[in-house]
Design a protein around this motif. Structure first.
Motif, PDB file in Angstrom:
ATOM      1  N   ASN A   1       0.830  -1.208   0.000  1.00  0.00           N
ATOM      2  CA  ASN A   1       0.000   0.000   0.000  1.00  0.00           C
ATOM      3  C   ASN A   1       0.864   1.257   0.000  1.00  0.00           C
ATOM      4  OD1 ASN A   1      -1.180   2.142   2.229  1.00  0.00           O
ATOM      5  ND2 ASN A   1      -2.727   1.527   0.729  1.00  0.00           N
ATOM      6  N   GLN A   2       1.951   1.229   0.751  1.00  0.00           N
ATOM      7  CA  GLN A   2       2.818   2.399   0.818  1.00  0.00           C
ATOM      8  C   GLN A   2       3.542   2.656  -0.499  1.00  0.00           C
ATOM      9  OE1 GLN A   2       2.823   4.469   3.850  1.00  0.00           O
ATOM     10  NE2 GLN A   2       1.005   3.171   3.664  1.00  0.00           N
ATOM     11  N   HIS A   3       3.619   1.647  -1.353  1.00  0.00           N
ATOM     12  CA  HIS A   3       4.214   1.803  -2.680  1.00  0.00           C
ATOM     13  C   HIS A   3       3.144   1.758  -3.766  1.00  0.00           C
ATOM     14  CE1 HIS A   3       8.436   1.825  -1.504  1.00  0.00           C
ATOM     15  NE2 HIS A   3       8.123   0.911  -0.594  1.00  0.00           N
ATOM     16  N   THR A   4       1.932   2.153  -3.391  1.00  0.00           N
ATOM     17  CA  THR A   4       0.824   2.294  -4.336  1.00  0.00           C
ATOM     18  C   THR A   4       0.398   3.754  -4.340  1.00  0.00           C
ATOM     19  OG1 THR A   4       0.079   0.015  -3.920  1.00  0.00           O
ATOM     20  CG2 THR A   4      -1.515   1.515  -4.939  1.00  0.00           C
ATOM     21  N   PRO A   5       1.002   4.575  -5.179  1.00  0.00           N
ATOM     22  CA  PRO A   5       0.668   6.007  -5.179  1.00  0.00           C
ATOM     23  C   PRO A   5      -0.790   6.296  -5.474  1.00  0.00           C
ATOM     24  CG  PRO A   5       2.710   5.604  -6.381  1.00  0.00           C
ATOM     25  CD  PRO A   5       2.093   4.265  -6.113  1.00  0.00           C
TER      26      PRO A   5
ATOM     27  N   TYR B   1      -0.365   1.779 -14.777  1.00  0.00           N
ATOM     28  CA  TYR B   1      -1.246   2.941 -14.611  1.00  0.00           C
ATOM     29  C   TYR B   1      -2.158   2.761 -13.405  1.00  0.00           C
ATOM     30  CZ  TYR B   1      -5.114   6.159 -15.342  1.00  0.00           C
ATOM     31  OH  TYR B   1      -6.074   7.116 -15.155  1.00  0.00           O
ATOM     32  N   ALA B   2      -2.719   1.568 -13.257  1.00  0.00           N
ATOM     33  CA  ALA B   2      -3.643   1.323 -12.156  1.00  0.00           C
ATOM     34  C   ALA B   2      -2.967   1.528 -10.813  1.00  0.00           C
ATOM     35  CB  ALA B   2      -4.212  -0.083 -12.254  1.00  0.00           C
ATOM     36  N   ARG B   3      -1.777   1.004 -10.638  1.00  0.00           N
ATOM     37  CA  ARG B   3      -1.116   1.108  -9.344  1.00  0.00           C
ATOM     38  C   ARG B   3      -0.710   2.550  -9.028  1.00  0.00           C
ATOM     39  NH1 ARG B   3       3.770  -2.920  -7.399  1.00  0.00           N
ATOM     40  NH2 ARG B   3       4.018  -2.094  -5.286  1.00  0.00           N
ATOM     41  N   ASN B   4      -0.400   3.308 -10.051  1.00  0.00           N
ATOM     42  CA  ASN B   4       0.018   4.689  -9.836  1.00  0.00           C
ATOM     43  C   ASN B   4      -1.145   5.645  -9.640  1.00  0.00           C
ATOM     44  OD1 ASN B   4       2.897   4.843  -9.774  1.00  0.00           O
ATOM     45  ND2 ASN B   4       2.945   4.326 -11.953  1.00  0.00           N
ATOM     46  N   HIS B   5      -2.316   5.286 -10.135  1.00  0.00           N
ATOM     47  CA  HIS B   5      -3.428   6.233 -10.113  1.00  0.00           C
ATOM     48  C   HIS B   5      -4.713   5.640  -9.534  1.00  0.00           C
ATOM     49  CE1 HIS B   5      -1.063   9.032 -12.555  1.00  0.00           C
ATOM     50  NE2 HIS B   5      -0.676   7.971 -13.234  1.00  0.00           N
ATOM     51  N   SER B   6      -4.661   4.405  -9.051  1.00  0.00           N
ATOM     52  CA  SER B   6      -5.865   3.746  -8.557  1.00  0.00           C
ATOM     53  C   SER B   6      -5.548   2.945  -7.303  1.00  0.00           C
ATOM     54  CB  SER B   6      -6.432   2.795  -9.624  1.00  0.00           C
ATOM     55  OG  SER B   6      -6.519   3.404 -10.880  1.00  0.00           O
TER      56      SER B   6
ATOM     57  N   ALA C   1       8.258  -3.103 -15.939  1.00  0.00           N
ATOM     58  CA  ALA C   1       6.838  -3.413 -15.765  1.00  0.00           C
ATOM     59  C   ALA C   1       6.137  -2.355 -14.938  1.00  0.00           C
ATOM     60  CB  ALA C   1       6.674  -4.775 -15.088  1.00  0.00           C
ATOM     61  N   TYR C   2       6.876  -1.752 -14.022  1.00  0.00           N
ATOM     62  CA  TYR C   2       6.260  -0.775 -13.119  1.00  0.00           C
ATOM     63  C   TYR C   2       7.274   0.295 -12.761  1.00  0.00           C
ATOM     64  CZ  TYR C   2       4.242   1.214  -8.837  1.00  0.00           C
ATOM     65  OH  TYR C   2       3.753   2.078  -7.881  1.00  0.00           O
ATOM     66  N   VAL C   3       6.863   1.534 -12.899  1.00  0.00           N
ATOM     67  CA  VAL C   3       7.654   2.675 -12.459  1.00  0.00           C
ATOM     68  C   VAL C   3       6.787   3.477 -11.498  1.00  0.00           C
ATOM     69  CG1 VAL C   3       8.883   4.767 -13.129  1.00  0.00           C
ATOM     70  CG2 VAL C   3       8.944   2.752 -14.627  1.00  0.00           C
ATOM     71  N   GLU C   4       7.216   3.547 -10.254  1.00  0.00           N
ATOM     72  CA  GLU C   4       6.405   4.185  -9.219  1.00  0.00           C
ATOM     73  C   GLU C   4       6.334   5.692  -9.423  1.00  0.00           C
ATOM     74  OE1 GLU C   4       6.726   4.725  -4.413  1.00  0.00           O
ATOM     75  OE2 GLU C   4       7.126   2.723  -5.244  1.00  0.00           O
ATOM     76  N   ARG C   5       5.112   6.212  -9.356  1.00  0.00           N
ATOM     77  CA  ARG C   5       4.910   7.641  -9.569  1.00  0.00           C
ATOM     78  C   ARG C   5       5.700   8.449  -8.536  1.00  0.00           C
ATOM     79  NH1 ARG C   5       0.744  11.049  -7.773  1.00  0.00           N
ATOM     80  NH2 ARG C   5      -0.440   9.270  -6.985  1.00  0.00           N
ATOM     81  N   ASN C   6       6.396   9.488  -9.039  1.00  0.00           N
ATOM     82  CA  ASN C   6       7.212  10.416  -8.243  1.00  0.00           C
ATOM     83  C   ASN C   6       8.486   9.791  -7.689  1.00  0.00           C
ATOM     84  OD1 ASN C   6       5.431  12.556  -8.665  1.00  0.00           O
ATOM     85  ND2 ASN C   6       4.184  12.003  -6.888  1.00  0.00           N
ATOM     86  N   SER C   7       8.829   8.590  -8.156  1.00  0.00           N
ATOM     87  CA  SER C   7      10.106   7.981  -7.783  1.00  0.00           C
ATOM     88  C   SER C   7      11.225   8.602  -8.632  1.00  0.00           C
ATOM     89  CB  SER C   7      10.056   6.472  -8.027  1.00  0.00           C
ATOM     90  OG  SER C   7       9.982   6.205  -9.430  1.00  0.00           O
TER      91      SER C   7
END
Length: 605
Positions: free
Chosen positions: A355-359, A381-386, A499-505
């Motif tokens: 959860n803490q790495h789900t922006p 997209y889902a993990r970064n915005h949802s 596969a995943y780039v965390e938003r604001n990382s």
């Protein structure tokens, strides 16, 4: 492959004579599995006499338990319709999952079609040389005119096969009956070569049928299922069934599970049962699907009552339907002694870390993600915005549990909310947000409107240490916490594409995106297996050059690495927990305080 000598016609006639527990079915289904090696079946449905000028026939466009529109009708070919004399009737396709048969006089109508069934992972329909899994949503058409009528199903299958379902069986082999289509569609059939066990718990009959070879231990599974099914009464009073069937598929790769009103199907790769972490994943899934027998099947949000099989069923409470089930699943295992407190808290820590790495938690509420579930696609997209109805729904359920425990001085918990939903809002009723808030006020003598607006209708960002302190717990990365360099990007399995780039990382800020293909870091080639170690060669604050292909163009991005905790998030005991903290812990989870005076987990007995 030799087929049973009992023909479909004789099976149907025999069924009509020997079914003593239910009236002769008004809607008759025949499924002829003559070419299982080619994933094919021939299906026919006979509807009662109608005097209308047409009969509408449908195949659902989604299946219960998966809130996504599916192309189920694509498996249908050679559709035909006849009257009671066997004369052909005209028909036309009127929607993706709809056929309309023209009638010029009162008559029974039989529709028939070839069915292709090779979708094991979707848990809708699968036919192979050793079994068939038949969920009516992808197999058996219905007419809205006769949806409430009793149904009867007769299968024709190879000689060595045995057939199981949560539905009542008839005296004829491979045949079942149900009061209506809604029970049929929620009572899948498993037929084939399988292993079978039966057991009882709290006076209810349970069965376990396993298709496929694997490294599972049936005796252990039965023993643990007995414990878990009994512990359901820690939440609800009574069972919504007399008999329940666990269907397990040991597969070559398909995984997942689906709940039904009297059964569940669980799929796991065949050699993913023995290791403790694998077994816990399996038994936790079994617990999850069993809990759904109450939460979703016995009571559910009003947007899903009754099911509309031909379109999306919208609700802002899917997070409660799924997230609350996820929240309770390991609690049943813990209370049953199948999972240790240490294992329970390790799993909870993983959920919090994710959860803490789900922006997306900063952008979307659980109510909004519930409404968007029908079109959710997942991914970067889902993990970064949802957020997710399962994972974030779990955490909102936990926060509400703690709130209730505190507001009522441990006299009521989240379990009591679900106990009252089962008691007072069972199908055909449905519940909504207003009803939930009314029940909460009833339990705690407090208005929960503000809490609901902040935690359900708005994006959430919890201070978990503040929540856990009430139960004598704290989050920790170890007594000597260390940090490591953090890029904020991960690679796809067996690939150098991100596969995943965390938003604001750091990677996000440098312009790296999912789909970019990694070539080198600081001019040196990087392998998939060596990626994490290569990032570990640097320190927080270091600038590195990341060379990659973006849109087939070679580019180099300069990235300033940040820092992240170096270690696994843990949930540990606070120092010198108070009696009140231990009491809340025990009221929350239903087990004794698990730590010794030094803050270490006590050894399991």
């Amino acid at each position: 492959m030799k087929i049973s000598s009992l023909s479909i016609q004789s099976a149907v006639l025999l069924a009509g004579v020997t079914f003593s527990q239910a009236p002769f079915a008004d809607v008759l289904y025949q499924v002829n599995i003559t070419e299982p090696e080619h994933h094919l079946a021939q299906v026919s449905v006979t509807f009662p006499k109608t005097s209308e000028d047409s009969l509408q026939v449908n195949l659902p466009v989604w299946r219960t338990g998966k809130y996504t529109v599916l192309p189920l009708a694509d498996g249908v070919r050679n559709f035909a319709a006849t009257d009671e004399q066997g004369n052909k009737l005209n028909w036309q396709r009127s929607a993706s999952g709809e056929w309309r048969v023209s009638l010029d006089k009162p008559t029974q109508v039989t529709v028939s079609y070839q069915l292709y069934a090779n979708e094991l992972g979707q848990r809708v329909r699968d036919i192979s040389s050793t079994h068939a899994y038949l969920d009516a949503s992808g197999v058996m058409m219905y007419s809205p005119s006769f949806r409430e009528q009793p149904v009867q199903v007769a299968l024709q299958v190879p000689d060595a096969w045995k057939s199981y379902s949560g539905m009542a069986s008839g005296n004829a082999p491979h045949s079942f009956v149900a009061d209506n289509y809604d029970i049929l569609i929620d009572s899948p059939i498993e037929t084939g070569i399988s292993q079978h066990r039966s057991f009882t718990a709290n006076g209810k009959a349970f069965e376990l049928v396993v298709w496929g070879e694997g490294n599972y231990n049936l005796d252990q599974i039965v023993t643990d299922l007995e414990k878990v099914t009994s512990k359901s009464q820690d939440i609800w009073n009574g069972y919504p069934f007399e008999r329940y069937l666990f269907i397990v598929h040991a597969t070559s790769g398909a995984r997942g599970a689906t709940e039904h009103i009297n059964s569940t199907v669980i799929q796991l790769p065949r050699f993913n049962f023995r290791e403790r972490k694998d077994y816990l994943r399996f038994i936790s899934t079994a617990s999850h699907e069993f809990i759904h027998t109450w939460n979703v099947k016995a009571y559910r949000p009003e947007g899903l009552v009754p099911y509309d099989y031909q379109q999306e069923n919208m609700s802002d409470l899917l997070w409660m339907a799924e997230g609350s089930t996820s929240y309770f699943q390991n609690q049943l295992l813990l209370r049953a002694g199948v999972m240790t407190p240490k294992e329970y808290l390790e799993d909870l820590a993983k959920r919090i870390d994710r959860n803490q790495h789900t922006p997306g938690r900063e952008q979307q509420s659980v109510a909004e993600t519930s409404l968007g579930e029908w079109v959710a696609t997942g991914g970067d997209y889902a993990r970064n915005h949802s957020v997710n109805i399962y994972s974030e729904g779990y955490l909102v359920s936990m926060a509400l549990d703690f709130q209730l425990l505190n507001d009522t001085k441990l006299k009521a918990s989240y379990r009591d909310l679900h106990k009252l939903l089962y008691r007072d809002y069972r199908i055909p009723k449905g519940y909504n947000s207003t009803i939930i808030k009314q029940i909460l006020q009833q339990l705690a003598d407090k208005d929960y409107s503000h809490w609901w607006q902040v935690n359900v209708e708005s994006p959430i960002s919890y201070d978990f240490n503040k929540i856990f302190d009430e139960a004598g717990l704290r989050l920790s990365y170890g007594d000597e916490a260390k940090t490591k360099a953090f890029l904020g990007a991960s690679l796809a399995s067996n690939s150098l594409k991100f596969a995943y780039v965390e938003r604001n990382s750091p990677a996000w800020k440098a312009g790296i995106a999912a789909g970019d293909e990694l070539i080198a870091i600081n001019g040196l080639k990087v392998s998939h297996d060596g990626f994490d170690k290569r990032i570990g060669d640097f320190n927080a604050g270091d600038d590195v050059e990341v060379t990659l292909f973006k849109d087939d163009t070679l580019q180099t991005k300069r990235v300033s690495l940040s820092k992240a905790p170096d270690g696994k998030l843990q949930i540990k005991s606070v120092k010198k927990p108070a009696r009140s903290q231990k009491a809340l812990f025990e009221a929350w989870l239903g087990v004794d305080w698990p730590f010794d005076s030094d803050g270490n987990f006590k050894k399991s007995k």
